[in-house]
Design a protein around this motif. Structure first.
Motif, PDB file in Angstrom:
ATOM      1  N   LEU A  41       1.569  44.928  -1.798  1.00 46.14           N
ATOM      2  CA  LEU A  41       1.954  43.615  -2.319  1.00 46.14           C
ATOM      3  C   LEU A  41       3.388  43.294  -1.923  1.00 46.14           C
ATOM      4  N   PRO A  42       3.641  42.071  -1.499  1.00 45.67           N
ATOM      5  CA  PRO A  42       5.020  41.674  -1.191  1.00 45.67           C
ATOM      6  C   PRO A  42       5.897  41.770  -2.443  1.00 45.67           C
ATOM      7  N   ALA A  43       7.108  42.274  -2.278  1.00 49.85           N
ATOM      8  CA  ALA A  43       8.031  42.412  -3.402  1.00 49.85           C
ATOM      9  C   ALA A  43       8.281  41.061  -4.071  1.00 49.85           C
ATOM     10  N   ALA A  44       8.344  39.998  -3.266  1.00 54.14           N
ATOM     11  CA  ALA A  44       8.600  38.664  -3.828  1.00 54.14           C
ATOM     12  C   ALA A  44       7.466  38.230  -4.744  1.00 54.14           C
ATOM     13  N   ALA A  45       6.232  38.625  -4.422  1.00 55.03           N
ATOM     14  CA  ALA A  45       5.088  38.275  -5.272  1.00 55.03           C
ATOM     15  C   ALA A  45       5.162  39.029  -6.592  1.00 55.03           C
ATOM     16  N   LYS A  46       5.489  40.326  -6.527  1.00 58.34           N
ATOM     17  CA  LYS A  46       5.604  41.126  -7.750  1.00 58.34           C
ATOM     18  C   LYS A  46       6.766  40.656  -8.619  1.00 58.34           C
ATOM     19  N   SER A  47       7.806  40.130  -7.987  1.00 50.50           N
ATOM     20  CA  SER A  47       8.983  39.706  -8.753  1.00 50.50           C
ATOM     21  C   SER A  47       8.704  38.477  -9.617  1.00 50.50           C
ATOM     22  N   GLU A  79      -5.883  41.602  -5.771  1.00 47.32           N
ATOM     23  CA  GLU A  79      -6.885  41.183  -4.789  1.00 47.32           C
ATOM     24  C   GLU A  79      -6.216  40.274  -3.766  1.00 47.32           C
ATOM     25  N   LYS A  80      -6.775  40.267  -2.562  1.00 50.93           N
ATOM     26  CA  LYS A  80      -6.326  39.332  -1.529  1.00 50.93           C
ATOM     27  C   LYS A  80      -7.505  38.463  -1.150  1.00 50.93           C
ATOM     28  N   GLU A  81      -7.351  37.157  -1.354  1.00 53.18           N
ATOM     29  CA  GLU A  81      -8.374  36.179  -0.974  1.00 53.18           C
ATOM     30  C   GLU A  81      -7.980  35.618   0.389  1.00 53.18           C
ATOM     31  N   LEU A  90      -2.909  38.691  -8.750  1.00 50.80           N
ATOM     32  CA  LEU A  90      -2.413  39.856  -9.476  1.00 50.80           C
ATOM     33  C   LEU A  90      -2.944  39.795 -10.905  1.00 50.80           C
ATOM     34  N   HIS A  91      -3.721  40.784 -11.287  1.00 48.01           N
ATOM     35  CA  HIS A  91      -4.242  40.890 -12.648  1.00 48.01           C
ATOM     36  C   HIS A  91      -3.303  41.829 -13.396  1.00 48.01           C
ATOM     37  N   TYR A  92      -2.770  41.373 -14.527  1.00 41.37           N
ATOM     38  CA  TYR A  92      -1.787  42.171 -15.233  1.00 41.37           C
ATOM     39  C   TYR A  92      -1.934  42.014 -16.744  1.00 41.37           C
ATOM     40  N   THR A  93      -1.268  42.907 -17.470  1.00 40.67           N
ATOM     41  CA  THR A  93      -1.241  42.854 -18.929  1.00 40.67           C
ATOM     42  C   THR A  93       0.197  42.639 -19.366  1.00 40.67           C
ATOM     43  N   LEU A  94       0.382  41.700 -20.295  1.00 46.30           N
ATOM     44  CA  LEU A  94       1.702  41.414 -20.848  1.00 46.30           C
ATOM     45  C   LEU A  94       1.545  41.186 -22.338  1.00 46.30           C
ATOM     46  N   ASN A  95       2.234  41.979 -23.135  1.00 45.34           N
ATOM     47  CA  ASN A  95       2.158  41.878 -24.593  1.00 45.34           C
ATOM     48  C   ASN A  95       0.724  41.963 -25.106  1.00 45.34           C
TER      49      ASN A  95
END
Length: 97
Positions: free
Chosen positions: A37-43, A55-57, A68-73
């Motif tokens: 994953l590009p660092a800019a995308a994760k940032s 996933e990459k479409e 990007l599937h993620y969990t927050l709180n």
């Protein structure tokens, strides 16, 4: 007053519905390792977020979108990021477990 508000809501729903029908569908969707994953995308994610999967479409015009599937709180979410312009998200949405 209620009729005008409801009319606005229905009109907005109709416009969004018609736009959704025009959106291209990806020709492929593959799960990718977080290391690519590009660092800019994760940032774009808060530091407290945990990425669960990515996933990459790929679309017919060559455009690539990372999801990007993620969990927050304790809430599962996803964000779509255009591979050509990692500086802005194209959408953030809650997902169900």
């Amino acid at each position: 007053m209620k009729i005008k508000s409801m009319t606005g809501v229905l009109l907005a729903a109709a416009v969004l519905g018609s736009l959704a029908g025009c959106m291209a569908k990806p020709v492929s969707v593959v799960e990718v390792d977080q290391s690519v994953l590009p660092a800019a995308a994760k940032s774009l994610l808060p530091q407290e977020a945990t990425i669960n999967r990515a996933e990459k479409e790929t679309y017919g015009d060559g455009n690539e979108i990372y999801v990007l599937h993620y969990t927050l709180n304790g809430v599962d979410k996803a964000i779509k990021v255009n591979a050509k312009d990692h500086t802005s998200a194209s959408g953030v949405f809650d997902t169900k477990k």
